[in-house]
Structures are given as C-alpha cells and as structure tokens.
Design an enzyme around this catalytic site. Structure first.
Site, PDB file in Angstrom:
ATOM      1  N   TYR A 102       2.619  -7.283  16.311  1.00 53.98           N
ATOM      2  CA  TYR A 102       3.043  -6.410  15.203  1.00 53.98           C
ATOM      3  C   TYR A 102       3.884  -5.260  15.736  1.00 53.98           C
ATOM      4  CZ  TYR A 102       2.730  -2.485  11.947  1.00 53.98           C
ATOM      5  OH  TYR A 102       3.030  -1.399  11.157  1.00 53.98           O
ATOM      6  N   PHE A 120       0.828  -1.219   0.000  1.00 53.82           N
ATOM      7  CA  PHE A 120       0.000   0.000   0.000  1.00 53.82           C
ATOM      8  C   PHE A 120       0.862   1.268   0.000  1.00 53.82           C
ATOM      9  CE2 PHE A 120      -2.151   2.820   3.376  1.00 53.82           C
ATOM     10  CZ  PHE A 120      -2.742   3.658   2.432  1.00 53.82           C
ATOM     11  N   ALA A 134       5.444  -4.934  18.551  1.00 57.49           N
ATOM     12  CA  ALA A 134       6.709  -5.387  19.154  1.00 57.49           C
ATOM     13  C   ALA A 134       7.730  -5.689  18.062  1.00 57.49           C
ATOM     14  CB  ALA A 134       6.465  -6.620  20.019  1.00 57.49           C
ATOM     15  N   THR A 172       6.320   3.000  12.863  1.00 61.45           N
ATOM     16  CA  THR A 172       4.907   3.223  13.193  1.00 61.45           C
ATOM     17  C   THR A 172       4.746   3.817  14.595  1.00 61.45           C
ATOM     18  OG1 THR A 172       2.839   2.056  13.696  1.00 61.45           O
ATOM     19  CG2 THR A 172       4.826   0.755  13.838  1.00 61.45           C
ATOM     20  N   ASP A 173       3.668   4.581  14.771  1.00 59.58           N
ATOM     21  CA  ASP A 173       3.348   5.130  16.102  1.00 59.58           C
ATOM     22  C   ASP A 173       2.957   4.026  17.082  1.00 59.58           C
ATOM     23  OD1 ASP A 173       0.849   4.483  15.033  1.00 59.58           O
ATOM     24  OD2 ASP A 173      -0.097   6.390  15.559  1.00 59.58           O
ATOM     25  N   GLU A 174       2.654   2.825  16.553  1.00 60.90           N
ATOM     26  CA  GLU A 174       2.182   1.754  17.432  1.00 60.90           C
ATOM     27  C   GLU A 174       3.280   1.285  18.397  1.00 60.90           C
ATOM     28  OE1 GLU A 174      -0.350  -1.187  15.683  1.00 60.90           O
ATOM     29  OE2 GLU A 174      -0.931   0.142  14.048  1.00 60.90           O
ATOM     30  N   ASN A 191      -2.417   5.320   7.992  1.00 59.49           N
ATOM     31  CA  ASN A 191      -2.532   5.925   6.663  1.00 59.49           C
ATOM     32  C   ASN A 191      -3.832   5.511   5.987  1.00 59.49           C
ATOM     33  OD1 ASN A 191       0.768   6.202   5.157  1.00 59.49           O
ATOM     34  ND2 ASN A 191       0.180   6.481   7.289  1.00 59.49           N
ATOM     35  N   ARG A 223      -7.859   6.360  16.395  1.00 61.72           N
ATOM     36  CA  ARG A 223      -6.686   6.357  15.523  1.00 61.72           C
ATOM     37  C   ARG A 223      -6.547   7.745  14.898  1.00 61.72           C
ATOM     38  NH1 ARG A 223      -6.295   2.641  18.319  1.00 61.72           N
ATOM     39  NH2 ARG A 223      -5.967   0.446  17.806  1.00 61.72           N
ATOM     40  N   LYS A 225       7.844  -4.325  15.071  1.00 59.31           N
ATOM     41  CA  LYS A 225       8.281  -3.031  14.498  1.00 59.31           C
ATOM     42  C   LYS A 225       9.193  -2.305  15.489  1.00 59.31           C
ATOM     43  CE  LYS A 225       7.255  -1.108  11.165  1.00 59.31           C
ATOM     44  NZ  LYS A 225       7.872  -1.054   9.807  1.00 59.31           N
ATOM     45  N   PRO A 268     -17.745  -5.382   9.899  1.00 60.77           N
ATOM     46  CA  PRO A 268     -17.492  -5.858  11.261  1.00 60.77           C
ATOM     47  C   PRO A 268     -16.748  -4.814  12.096  1.00 60.77           C
ATOM     48  CG  PRO A 268     -15.922  -6.859   9.720  1.00 60.77           C
ATOM     49  CD  PRO A 268     -16.768  -5.916   8.923  1.00 60.77           C
TER      50      PRO A 268
HETATM   51  N1  LIG Z   1      -0.414   1.209   6.869  1.00 62.96           N
HETATM   52  C1  LIG Z   1      -0.200   2.096   7.835  1.00 62.96           C
HETATM   53  O1  LIG Z   1      -1.118   2.775   8.267  1.00 62.96           O
HETATM   54  C2  LIG Z   1       1.194   2.285   8.392  1.00 62.96           C
HETATM   55  C3  LIG Z   1       1.432   3.317   9.316  1.00 62.96           C
HETATM   56  C4  LIG Z   1       2.736   3.517   9.781  1.00 62.96           C
HETATM   57  C5  LIG Z   1       3.769   2.717   9.323  1.00 62.96           C
HETATM   58  N2  LIG Z   1       3.505   1.714   8.435  1.00 62.96           N
HETATM   59  C6  LIG Z   1       4.636   0.894   7.952  1.00 62.96           C
HETATM   60  O2  LIG Z   1       4.768   1.148   6.553  1.00 62.96           O
HETATM   61  C7  LIG Z   1       5.256  -0.029   5.892  1.00 62.96           C
HETATM   62  C8  LIG Z   1       4.326  -0.403   4.754  1.00 62.96           C
HETATM   63  O3  LIG Z   1       3.024  -0.662   5.276  1.00 62.96           O
HETATM   64  P1  LIG Z   1       1.831  -1.053   4.294  1.00 62.96           P
HETATM   65  O4  LIG Z   1       0.572  -0.716   4.979  1.00 62.96           O
HETATM   66  O5  LIG Z   1       2.097  -0.499   2.947  1.00 62.96           O
HETATM   67  O6  LIG Z   1       1.991  -2.650   4.247  1.00 62.96           O
HETATM   68  P2  LIG Z   1       1.565  -3.702   3.129  1.00 62.96           P
HETATM   69  O7  LIG Z   1       1.305  -4.965   3.864  1.00 62.96           O
HETATM   70  O8  LIG Z   1       0.516  -3.137   2.252  1.00 62.96           O
HETATM   71  O9  LIG Z   1       2.890  -3.872   2.239  1.00 62.96           O
HETATM   72  C9  LIG Z   1       4.023  -4.565   2.689  1.00 62.96           C
HETATM   73  C10 LIG Z   1       4.887  -4.916   1.482  1.00 62.96           C
HETATM   74  O10 LIG Z   1       6.099  -5.529   1.952  1.00 62.96           O
HETATM   75  C11 LIG Z   1       6.344  -6.684   1.187  1.00 62.96           C
HETATM   76  N3  LIG Z   1       7.099  -7.636   2.028  1.00 62.96           N
HETATM   77  C12 LIG Z   1       6.683  -8.217   3.189  1.00 62.96           C
HETATM   78  N4  LIG Z   1       7.628  -9.051   3.647  1.00 62.96           N
HETATM   79  C13 LIG Z   1       8.665  -8.989   2.770  1.00 62.96           C
HETATM   80  C14 LIG Z   1       9.930  -9.631   2.695  1.00 62.96           C
HETATM   81  N5  LIG Z   1      10.308 -10.528   3.621  1.00 62.96           N
HETATM   82  N6  LIG Z   1      10.750  -9.339   1.653  1.00 62.96           N
HETATM   83  C15 LIG Z   1      10.364  -8.454   0.699  1.00 62.96           C
HETATM   84  N7  LIG Z   1       9.173  -7.828   0.707  1.00 62.96           N
HETATM   85  C16 LIG Z   1       8.334  -8.098   1.728  1.00 62.96           C
HETATM   86  C17 LIG Z   1       4.974  -7.210   0.794  1.00 62.96           C
HETATM   87  O11 LIG Z   1       5.041  -8.071  -0.331  1.00 62.96           O
HETATM   88  C18 LIG Z   1       4.235  -5.918   0.515  1.00 62.96           C
HETATM   89  O12 LIG Z   1       4.419  -5.495  -0.818  1.00 62.96           O
HETATM   90  C19 LIG Z   1       5.373  -1.100   6.974  1.00 62.96           C
HETATM   91  O13 LIG Z   1       6.709  -1.128   7.406  1.00 62.96           O
HETATM   92  C20 LIG Z   1       4.453  -0.600   8.082  1.00 62.96           C
HETATM   93  O14 LIG Z   1       4.873  -1.057   9.342  1.00 62.96           O
HETATM   94  C21 LIG Z   1       2.251   1.476   7.954  1.00 62.96           C
END
Ligand SMILES: NC(=O)c1ccc[n+]([C@@H]2O[C@H](COP(=O)([O-])OP(=O)(O)OC[C@H]3O[C@@H](n4cnc5c(N)ncnc54)[C@H](O)[C@@H]3O)[C@@H](O)[C@H]2O)c1
Length: 352
Positions: A165, A20, A167, A137-139, A195, A229, A169, A220
């Site tokens: 999750y 994403f 922990a 992440t803020d988590e 996000n 959030r 991160k 749900p």
């Molecule tokens: N979504 C949120 O609201 C949010 C907020 C703050 C931080 N984050 C951080 O941002 C980052 C992206 O989050 P997202 O929501 O886009 O997640 P997502 O699950 O949509 O995407 C994760 C991507 O990482 C790839 N991936 C996972 N394990 C892998 C590995 N071992 N090797 C190579 N690629 C791998 C997956 O194929 C995927 O494309 C994460 O690190 C998450 O902790 C997300």
C-alpha cells in the site's frame, strides 16, 4: 505563499468521494465553502458507499459521476470542467494489499497517472489547468523505531515505503512531484497520519472493533499491540486540505498530523472501556506481515506557513464521539457488513 489559489465559487472535482475521507470532505466542503460546487467521481469499489452521502445527494451544488480514475474517457471531460481536483480515490487497506497487490498498482499508481495526464492535456491545449491536490499518507516515510521517541517524519524525511500500500502511494506521490517539475502542473500534496471519524469502512480498526463489540465478538489485535499510530480526526484533515488548497504554493508538500501518538493496545483498551466491556474481549492474533512499528508526523510546516491547527482531535473525547457515532448508526454499518449498501446505486440512480 501565493494568494488564494482558487475562487470562492470554484468547481471542484473530488475523486473517491464515496469513501471514508472523501465523503467527509464533500460534506465538510459544502458546509464550509458554500460557493463551491462539487463533482464526485467514484467507481464504487467495495469501500465506496453512496449511502455515506444520502444527506447531501439532492444538493444542487453536488453531482455524482460513477467512473474509474484509470479510464481517461471517464476522467478527462470532468477535469476540463473544474478549477481544482482533489484526489482521494485509492485502494486504502494495508491488509488487502498483502493479499493482492494488483488493484493497488492500477488504482493508486496508474489511476493517479491518468488523472495527472488529464490535467496536463488541459494545460497543453492552452486551457486553464486545474490545481491538482494529492491526498497522500505518512506511510510513504516508512517506519520509526519505538526506542527513539524524538524521531518524527518531516517533509524532508526520505520516502522509504515498506509495504505494498505505502509503495503504491509513494509511487503516486512521486509522480505528482514529477508532473509539477516536468510539466509545470500546479500541484499540492499532503501526507496525513491515521484518520478517525464517522463513515469509515468497518474493516479498519476503530469501526471494526466497535461493531464487533456491539455484536458480542472479540476484537483481533495484531502482535504485541505496541505499534504506534498518530490519530487525527477526519474533519481536521479536511480543514488542512482546504487550507493548503487556498494558501499553499504550487508544488508544496505538507505533513498533516495531530501529535496524538497511541499504541494499538492503548487504543483497544480505550475502545473496550468506552463500550463498557472487559479485556477478555481482546483476541491476540499473529502480527501483520511487515507491520510498520511507529508513524509520527511533524506538522510544524503546516502550522507555521498555513496557520492550521487541529481543533477536533482532542483525546479521548474525540474518540468517544466517534465510537458513539457507530453505536448510534447501526443501520449504516449493518448494511455495510451485510453488503446491502451495494444495492443503493441501482435504487437511486437506475434510470437517471
Ligand atoms: N484513512 C486514513 O487514515 C488515511 C490517511 C492518510 C491518507 N489517506 C488517503 O486518503 C484517501 C482516502 O482514504 P479512505 O480511507 O477514505 O479510503 P476508502 O477506501 O474509504 O475510500 C476510497 C474511495 O476511492 C474509490 N476508488 C478506489 N479506486 C477507484 C478507482 N479506480 N476509480 C474511482 N474511484 C476509486 C472507492 O470506491 C472509495 O470510495 C486515500 O488516497 C488514502 O491513501 C487515508
């Protein structure tokens, strides 16, 4: 603060660019930094979707590499070629971490260690090590109570994760700080709030609820729905990452958030209203185990030192725009929900 840390014609390695935020970042960066070229390293786990980037896949500045951040053989040759690493790749869904912690530890903790070691090897071999940017992440800060709305997470708030999750991160985040202190790597860390925006895997609340409603299914809602959030549009997050990469100091940490706190109930009511449905479409379900009550980010440091401001997260307009994106792109999410998106790699890359 240092002067601009990376060149206008930088080669940037993005990990997790098919997810994403990563896919939104790749698109945002190619648009806003025309001199950059980007390598996207992604193992295409269930949430990695090449169809998120079909519009830019033929751009000569873009290269996709299928590989795993846990494998040094996949990572090292790419790290050697780049000026900056922006590390998004992770297991990201809290509910999945409750079902099975294993992939969260290997991808989020061990994968980050492999990435950091690859950067460290370049440095110890006498080369110019890339800047290592960790998307946190803020988590990691844990949970705030509902009855003290004045409390917010600052960068000085202790790291106190309460779930698998968060922990995992936190483990990765602390490793990044350790590699900066111990080996002198030039690291940057952001800790961002929730996000929203296009291309989010429809297991997460906003795309799940919108697509369920389109399909005539109830949504749900966990527990009493009062968990809070802080919502930020993904493009504001992408802009913060580029700003910290270019203007932040080595070892710096910044919270990223939009001061946009909403209860899950409020979010659900707004989505239902935007979709023209009734509250009878809400199905109250048993609460998530260990569900953190409230996250609230204080982004003062980022605003003051870097000059970042969110410009795309205004509520409710920004949510309406995101809801409309899912309504207008049924082909995208129907292929994700059916699993058909996983065939794209074979179709596009077989024989290349
Ligand atoms: N979504 C949120 O609201 C949010 C907020 C703050 C931080 N984050 C951080 O941002 C980052 C992206 O989050 P997202 O929501 O886009 O997640 P997502 O699950 O949509 O995407 C994760 C991507 O990482 C790839 N991936 C996972 N394990 C892998 C590995 N071992 N090797 C190579 N690629 C791998 C997956 O194929 C995927 O494309 C994460 O690190 C998450 O902790 C997300």
């Amino acid at each position: 603060m240092t002067s601009k840390a990376i060149r206008d014609d930088a080669k940037v390695l993005v990990t997790g660019g098919c997810g994403f935020i990563g896919s939104n970042f790749v698109r945002f960066a190619l648009e806003n930094r025309p001199g950059w070229s980007i390598i996207n390293l992604d193992c295409l786990s269930y949430s990695g979707n090449l169809e998120n980037l079909t519009d830019i896949e033929d751009d000569p500045r873009y290269e996709f590499v299928k590989g795993d951040i846990r494998n040094m053989e996949d990572v090292e040759p790419l790290v050697k070629r780049c000026d900056a690493v922006i590390h998004f790749a992770a297991e990201s869904h809290v509910d999945r971490s409750i079902l099975d912690a294993g992939p969260f530890i290997t991808s989020n903790v061990q994968g980050t260690q492999v990435m950091l070691d690859a950067v460290r090897r370049v440095k110890s071999d006498g080369g110019k090590a890339p800047v290592f940017f960790f998307v946190g992440t803020d988590e990691v800060y844990g949970s705030l109570p509902l009855d003290q709305p004045e409390l917010m997470f600052t960068e000085e708030t202790p790291i106190q994760p309460r779930g698998v999750y968060s922990a995992s991160k936190a483990g990765a985040d602390l490793l990044v700080q350790a590699y900066h202190e111990t080996f002198g790597l030039d690291t940057r860390t952001t800790r961002c709030s929730n996000n929203f925006g296009p291309y989010q895997f429809p297991e997460k609340v906003i795309p799940l609820f919108v697509t369920n409603l389109i399909e005539g299914q109830q949504v749900p809602l966990y527990g009493d729905g009062l968990n809070v959030r802080d919502w930020l549009h993904v493009d504001d997050h992408c802009e913060a990452i580029i700003a910290v990469l270019e203007k932040g100091a080595a070892g710096s940490i910044y919270n990223v958030g939009g001061n946009n706190e909403r209860t899950n109930l409020e979010l659900t009511h707004l989505i239902i209203e935007l979709m023209g449905k009734g509250k009878d479409m809400i199905r109250h379900v048993e609460d998530r185990l260990g569900h953190d009550r409230r996250y609230a980010i204080d982004p003062t440091r980022l605003k003051g030192e870097i000059g970042w401001q969110p410009t795309r997260s205004a509520w409710p307009e920004a949510l309406e725009e995101t809801v409309k994106w899912y309504v207008d792109h049924p082909d995208w999410w129907k292929r994700v929900k059916s699993g058909a998106y996983r065939e794209y790699y074979e179709k596009q890359y077989a024989g290349r």
